[in-house]
Design an enzyme around this catalytic site. Structure first.
Site, PDB file in Angstrom:
ATOM      1  N   HIS A  62       0.901  -1.312  -0.105  1.00 34.64           N
ATOM      2  CA  HIS A  62      -0.101   0.117   0.143  1.00 34.64           C
ATOM      3  C   HIS A  62       1.078   1.156  -0.018  1.00 34.64           C
ATOM      4  O   HIS A  62       2.106   0.958   0.184  1.00 34.64           O
ATOM      5  CB  HIS A  62      -1.000  -0.019   1.121  1.00 34.64           C
ATOM      6  CG  HIS A  62      -0.181  -0.058   2.387  1.00 34.64           C
ATOM      7  ND1 HIS A  62       0.581  -1.000   2.890  1.00 34.64           N
ATOM      8  CD2 HIS A  62      -0.329   0.896   3.574  1.00 34.64           C
ATOM      9  CE1 HIS A  62       0.902  -0.770   4.396  1.00 34.64           C
ATOM     10  NE2 HIS A  62       0.452   0.554   4.477  1.00 34.64           N
ATOM     11  N   HIS A  64       1.402   3.915   1.938  1.00 32.66           N
ATOM     12  CA  HIS A  64       1.969   4.644   3.161  1.00 32.66           C
ATOM     13  C   HIS A  64       3.282   4.646   3.216  1.00 32.66           C
ATOM     14  O   HIS A  64       4.071   3.647   2.767  1.00 32.66           O
ATOM     15  CB  HIS A  64       1.290   3.810   4.539  1.00 32.66           C
ATOM     16  CG  HIS A  64      -0.021   4.430   4.662  1.00 32.66           C
ATOM     17  ND1 HIS A  64      -0.806   3.683   5.603  1.00 32.66           N
ATOM     18  CD2 HIS A  64      -0.753   5.482   4.603  1.00 32.66           C
ATOM     19  CE1 HIS A  64      -2.006   4.471   5.609  1.00 32.66           C
ATOM     20  NE2 HIS A  64      -2.034   5.396   5.266  1.00 32.66           N
ATOM     21  N   ASP A  66       5.979   4.475   5.115  1.00 29.06           N
ATOM     22  CA  ASP A  66       6.626   3.494   5.963  1.00 29.06           C
ATOM     23  C   ASP A  66       6.964   2.226   4.874  1.00 29.06           C
ATOM     24  O   ASP A  66       7.776   1.325   5.305  1.00 29.06           O
ATOM     25  CB  ASP A  66       6.367   3.049   7.170  1.00 29.06           C
ATOM     26  CG  ASP A  66       5.148   2.603   7.243  1.00 29.06           C
ATOM     27  OD1 ASP A  66       3.943   3.044   6.687  1.00 29.06           O
ATOM     28  OD2 ASP A  66       4.907   1.625   8.322  1.00 29.06           O
ATOM     29  N   HIS A  67       6.325   2.149   3.934  1.00 33.74           N
ATOM     30  CA  HIS A  67       6.234   1.017   2.850  1.00 33.74           C
ATOM     31  C   HIS A  67       6.797   1.350   1.568  1.00 33.74           C
ATOM     32  O   HIS A  67       7.272   0.516   0.681  1.00 33.74           O
ATOM     33  CB  HIS A  67       5.013   0.281   2.792  1.00 33.74           C
ATOM     34  CG  HIS A  67       4.543  -0.127   4.145  1.00 33.74           C
ATOM     35  ND1 HIS A  67       4.385  -1.622   4.418  1.00 33.74           N
ATOM     36  CD2 HIS A  67       3.909   0.182   5.281  1.00 33.74           C
ATOM     37  CE1 HIS A  67       3.920  -1.832   5.551  1.00 33.74           C
ATOM     38  NE2 HIS A  67       3.495  -0.575   5.938  1.00 33.74           N
ATOM     39  N   HIS A 144      -7.703  -1.988   5.480  1.00 31.47           N
ATOM     40  CA  HIS A 144      -6.707  -0.734   6.084  1.00 31.47           C
ATOM     41  C   HIS A 144      -7.399   0.462   5.747  1.00 31.47           C
ATOM     42  O   HIS A 144      -8.270   0.678   4.825  1.00 31.47           O
ATOM     43  CB  HIS A 144      -5.256  -0.875   5.528  1.00 31.47           C
ATOM     44  CG  HIS A 144      -4.396  -0.180   6.271  1.00 31.47           C
ATOM     45  ND1 HIS A 144      -4.272  -0.088   7.547  1.00 31.47           N
ATOM     46  CD2 HIS A 144      -3.283   0.652   5.759  1.00 31.47           C
ATOM     47  CE1 HIS A 144      -3.121   0.931   7.886  1.00 31.47           C
ATOM     48  NE2 HIS A 144      -2.675   1.192   6.827  1.00 31.47           N
ATOM     49  N   ASP A 215      -0.583  -3.716   5.558  1.00 32.61           N
ATOM     50  CA  ASP A 215      -1.426  -3.448   6.841  1.00 32.61           C
ATOM     51  C   ASP A 215      -2.664  -3.830   6.684  1.00 32.61           C
ATOM     52  O   ASP A 215      -3.457  -3.799   5.683  1.00 32.61           O
ATOM     53  CB  ASP A 215      -1.142  -2.074   7.013  1.00 32.61           C
ATOM     54  CG  ASP A 215       0.168  -1.431   7.302  1.00 32.61           C
ATOM     55  OD1 ASP A 215       1.220  -2.321   7.371  1.00 32.61           O
ATOM     56  OD2 ASP A 215       0.352  -0.276   7.490  1.00 32.61           O
ATOM     57  N   HIS A 273       5.914  -5.900  11.830  1.00 33.01           N
ATOM     58  CA  HIS A 273       5.457  -4.476  11.810  1.00 33.01           C
ATOM     59  C   HIS A 273       5.064  -4.045  13.144  1.00 33.01           C
ATOM     60  O   HIS A 273       3.858  -3.743  13.632  1.00 33.01           O
ATOM     61  CB  HIS A 273       4.267  -4.428  10.887  1.00 33.01           C
ATOM     62  CG  HIS A 273       3.624  -3.134  10.350  1.00 33.01           C
ATOM     63  ND1 HIS A 273       2.715  -2.563  11.117  1.00 33.01           N
ATOM     64  CD2 HIS A 273       3.944  -2.510   9.385  1.00 33.01           C
ATOM     65  CE1 HIS A 273       2.374  -1.173  10.558  1.00 33.01           C
ATOM     66  NE2 HIS A 273       3.287  -1.305   9.485  1.00 33.01           N
TER      67      HIS A 273
END
Length: 312
Positions: A62, A64, A66-67, A144, A215, A273
């Site tokens: 996805h 976001h 942090d990915h 999510h 997530d 995670h």
């Protein structure tokens, strides 16, 4: 196949855990497939057993940060190493424009092509995302705050163990013929005999399967995707004590991850995670998270950066 955890923290890096990334090393080739690419991933690769030049596919769950924040830098570095065959990048709508914008804004021109595949339709229509003669990849929609997808990599069944002694007893000389026989093919021998490879092989060996889900809050689609998997890597951002936060932020607790493994008949679970709030100095530690999950699914393990785990 085996996996190397390159980042196991949720949201932001900590002193001991980088943000999300995982490398899958294929057993039948020298390829590496990368799952998520948070900030600092290329530094983690340098410290690991992974060679960045072997990365051929990247799967993003996805959008976001942090990915994905590590992607532009990693691609730019790979460009300097002269990866001429290109890289396939699978992920959500918007991933292509994010990478294109980051590279063009920094005046970076790659020396190799990028091949983008948007996964939304594959997930919603339950279509195979990728397939060759050895592997196939499926994906599924997770739950999510933004569109997120889980991935499953399944090896196709492998030929049974080749009976060399039987071949020798029938005076079949070693060489390329053995390879064809091991594949179950019918072979014409130099002396005119025709032999069927299936007569020399044991029963087919079940291929390995690996699932990556993050997530997400608990999701029935994650259970379906993980059905009978050898290894499930599932996010476990919160402890059961913080379940209300998990529902608010649409992340999983330890129990949700363990429940997914249990209901899907997964053989092994690794939780990752983790929220940075859980440290060895706090009231709830990563070891406590592991114990929570193991109460529901005993064969649970705790991810840490640079952990290498076999799929089976």
């Amino acid at each position: 196949m085996n996996i190397t955890f390159l980042g196991t923290s949720s949201g932001v890096p900590s002193l001991t855990r980088n943000v999300s990334s995982l490398a899958l090393k294929l057993s039948q080739s020298s390829e590496v497939w990368l799952f998520d690419c948070g900030e600092g991933t290329q530094h983690q690769i340098m410290k690991s057993n992974i060679k960045s030049s072997q990365i051929k596919k990247i799967f993003i769950t996805h959008m976001h940060g942090d990915h994905i924040y590590g992607l532009p830098g990693l691609l730019a570095t790979l460009g300097l190493s002269g990866n001429s065959n290109g890289i396939e990048i699978y992920g959500p709508l918007g991933l292509r424009s994010f990478i294109s914008s980051a590279l063009s804004s920094s005046f970076c021109k790659l020396s190799f092509p990028l091949h983008f595949v948007e996964v939304e339709n594959f997930a919603s229509e339950n279509k195979i995302l990728f397939e060759n003669n050895k592997l196939k990849v499926n994906c599924a929609c997770l739950k999510h705050k933004i569109p997120a997808y889980g991935y499953r990599v399944s090896e196709k069944d492998k030929p049974g163990i080749f009976d060399i002694k039987k071949a020798e007893s029938m005076k079949i000389a070693p060489g390329p013929i053995y390879s064809k026989l091991q594949q179950g093919k019918e072979v014409l021998l130099p002396d005119g005999r025709t032999v069927n490879g299936k007569e020399f092989c044991g029963p087919p060996r079940k291929g390995e399967s690996f699932v990556y889900c993050t997530d997400t809050v608990f999701s029935e689609s994650a259970v379906s995707l993980s059905k009978n998997a050898d290894l499930l890597v599932h996010e476990s951002t919160f402890s059961q004590e913080d379940e209300s936060m998990a529902y608010e932020k649409l992340h999983s607790t330890t129990i949700m991850a363990a429940k997914t493994a249990l209901l899907s008949n997964t053989k092994k679970l690794i939780i990752t995670h983790l929220s940075p709030r859980y440290t060895s100095k706090n009231s709830i530690t990563p070891s406590d998270l592991l114990k929570e999950a193991q109460k529901v699914f005993p064969n649970t393990h705790l991810a840490k950066d640079f952990l290498v785990a076999d799929i089976k």
